[in-house]
Motif scaffolding. Structure first.
Motif, PDB file in Angstrom:
ATOM      1  N   LYS A  17       1.140  -1.307   0.356  1.00 25.42           N
ATOM      2  CA  LYS A  17       0.367  -0.582   0.372  1.00 25.42           C
ATOM      3  C   LYS A  17       0.577   1.193   0.076  1.00 25.42           C
ATOM      4  O   LYS A  17       0.924   2.593  -0.586  1.00 25.42           O
ATOM      5  CB  LYS A  17      -1.208   0.204   0.941  1.00 25.42           C
ATOM      6  N   PHE A  20       2.257   2.094  -3.034  1.00 20.21           N
ATOM      7  CA  PHE A  20       1.127   2.471  -4.427  1.00 20.21           C
ATOM      8  C   PHE A  20       0.927   3.515  -3.960  1.00 20.21           C
ATOM      9  O   PHE A  20       0.927   5.246  -4.684  1.00 20.21           O
ATOM     10  CB  PHE A  20       0.139   1.636  -4.456  1.00 20.21           C
ATOM     11  N   GLU A  21       1.377   4.098  -2.563  1.00 25.87           N
ATOM     12  CA  GLU A  21       0.553   5.444  -2.893  1.00 25.87           C
ATOM     13  C   GLU A  21       1.541   6.739  -2.705  1.00 25.87           C
ATOM     14  O   GLU A  21       1.428   7.597  -3.618  1.00 25.87           O
ATOM     15  CB  GLU A  21       0.330   5.971  -0.596  1.00 25.87           C
ATOM     16  N   LYS A  80      -6.833   9.698  -4.844  1.00 28.92           N
ATOM     17  CA  LYS A  80      -6.154   8.614  -3.826  1.00 28.92           C
ATOM     18  C   LYS A  80      -6.964   7.567  -3.856  1.00 28.92           C
ATOM     19  O   LYS A  80      -7.106   6.095  -4.547  1.00 28.92           O
ATOM     20  CB  LYS A  80      -4.856   8.714  -3.449  1.00 28.92           C
ATOM     21  N   LYS A  81      -7.915   7.933  -3.897  1.00 32.99           N
ATOM     22  CA  LYS A  81      -9.520   7.229  -2.923  1.00 32.99           C
ATOM     23  C   LYS A  81     -10.026   6.228  -4.051  1.00 32.99           C
ATOM     24  O   LYS A  81     -10.209   5.111  -3.769  1.00 32.99           O
ATOM     25  CB  LYS A  81     -10.016   8.157  -2.284  1.00 32.99           C
ATOM     26  N   TYR A  84      -7.494   3.800  -5.480  1.00 35.69           N
ATOM     27  CA  TYR A  84      -7.563   2.564  -4.557  1.00 35.69           C
ATOM     28  C   TYR A  84      -8.734   1.933  -4.494  1.00 35.69           C
ATOM     29  O   TYR A  84      -8.112   0.576  -4.602  1.00 35.69           O
ATOM     30  CB  TYR A  84      -7.137   2.722  -2.951  1.00 35.69           C
ATOM     31  N   GLN A  87      -8.374  -0.434  -7.682  1.00 31.56           N
ATOM     32  CA  GLN A  87      -7.377  -1.551  -7.536  1.00 31.56           C
ATOM     33  C   GLN A  87      -8.045  -2.578  -6.364  1.00 31.56           C
ATOM     34  O   GLN A  87      -7.684  -3.742  -7.085  1.00 31.56           O
ATOM     35  CB  GLN A  87      -6.504  -1.188  -6.972  1.00 31.56           C
TER      36      GLN A  87
END
Length: 249
Positions: A17, A20-21, A80-81, A84, A87
């Motif tokens: 995570k 990814f961020e 971003k949210k 995510y 994904q």
């Protein structure tokens, strides 16, 4: 390949995570800054004409504007949210059109908020046409899960859901069948119906959000390819199923 050590304070999921961020921050940061500049340019354009040089200088200085920086942070956080969540859904089988068997049905259907299942027969040409359209739609509407089941191999659910005519596209919300599209009557009645007719029908069933006025040019080009791919499926079929319109199962 270069090996990467996972910090002792992190487990594998936390590490993935974090990576990814980090990637998202870099990729989306520039995109959001460009957006902020465009907003600033629009605001200045509405306020009156300015010279190009002055406008460009002001845009560069605009990154220090607290209000614009706040907008930047809000949009970045939203992106971003969204990325995510996408994904997570992709890891659960969204974004593709795949076949499942009877033993997987309940887990798959109850594991998604929105779900579409096509009950088909491999020898029925119209089921093959439906497959072409659903394969295209599945890649476009990630929040909804798209699958198909061979009706010959799932007699329990065929009976339980009263599937009598193929192709049958059933729409599930929270694991409950709320609507269905049987045959092609609601899609124009022709084998060469456009994908948007099926999109609109699924929208009516509340499993996708389809907006006709926001169709993109590339969507129309891909839809043309889908329609071209369905031509000749009936006339070129290897097996004569003995049915003129739909196939009673």
């Amino acid at each position: 390949a270069m090996a990467t050590d996972i910090p002792a304070s992190m487990n594998l999921e936390q590490f993935n995570k974090s990576c990814f961020e980090g990637l998202l921050q870099g990729a989306m940061g520039a995109a959001v800054r460009d957006y902020v500049k465009e907003v600033k340019a629009e605001e200045r354009a509405n306020a009156g004409p300015v010279t190009f040089q002055t406008d460009a200088d002001d845009l560069l200085d605009g990154e220090d504007d607290p209000e614009l920086e706040a907008l930047h942070r809000r949009r970045l956080e939203k992106l971003k949210k969204t990325m995510y969540r996408k994904q997570v859904l992709l890891r659960k089988g969204h974004g593709e059109y795949r076949e499942i068997d009877e033993s997987q049905f309940l887990k798959e259907v109850t594991g998604a908020k929105f779900c579409v299942v096509h009950f088909y027969h491999p020898d029925f040409p119209r089921c093959k046409i439906m497959d072409k359209h659903l394969d295209f739609i599945a890649k476009k509407y990630i929040p909804c899960k798209f699958m198909k089941m061979n009706a010959d191999k799932c007699p329990f659910f065929v009976g339980k859901l009263q599937v009598q005519t193929l192709p049958a596209v059933l729409m599930f919300i929270d694991g409950v069948c709320k609507d269905r599209c049987v045959g092609f009557d609601e899609l124009g009645g022709k084998d060469t119906f456009p994908t948007r007719h099926l999109e609109a029908r699924l929208h009516k069933g509340k499993v996708i959000k389809y907006r006709e006025n926001f169709r993109e040019e590339e969507d129309e080009e891909e839809e043309d390819e889908v329609r071209d791919g369905t031509e000749g499926l009936r006339s070129g079929r290897e097996v004569d199923d003995g049915y003129d319109e739909y196939s009673n199962f």
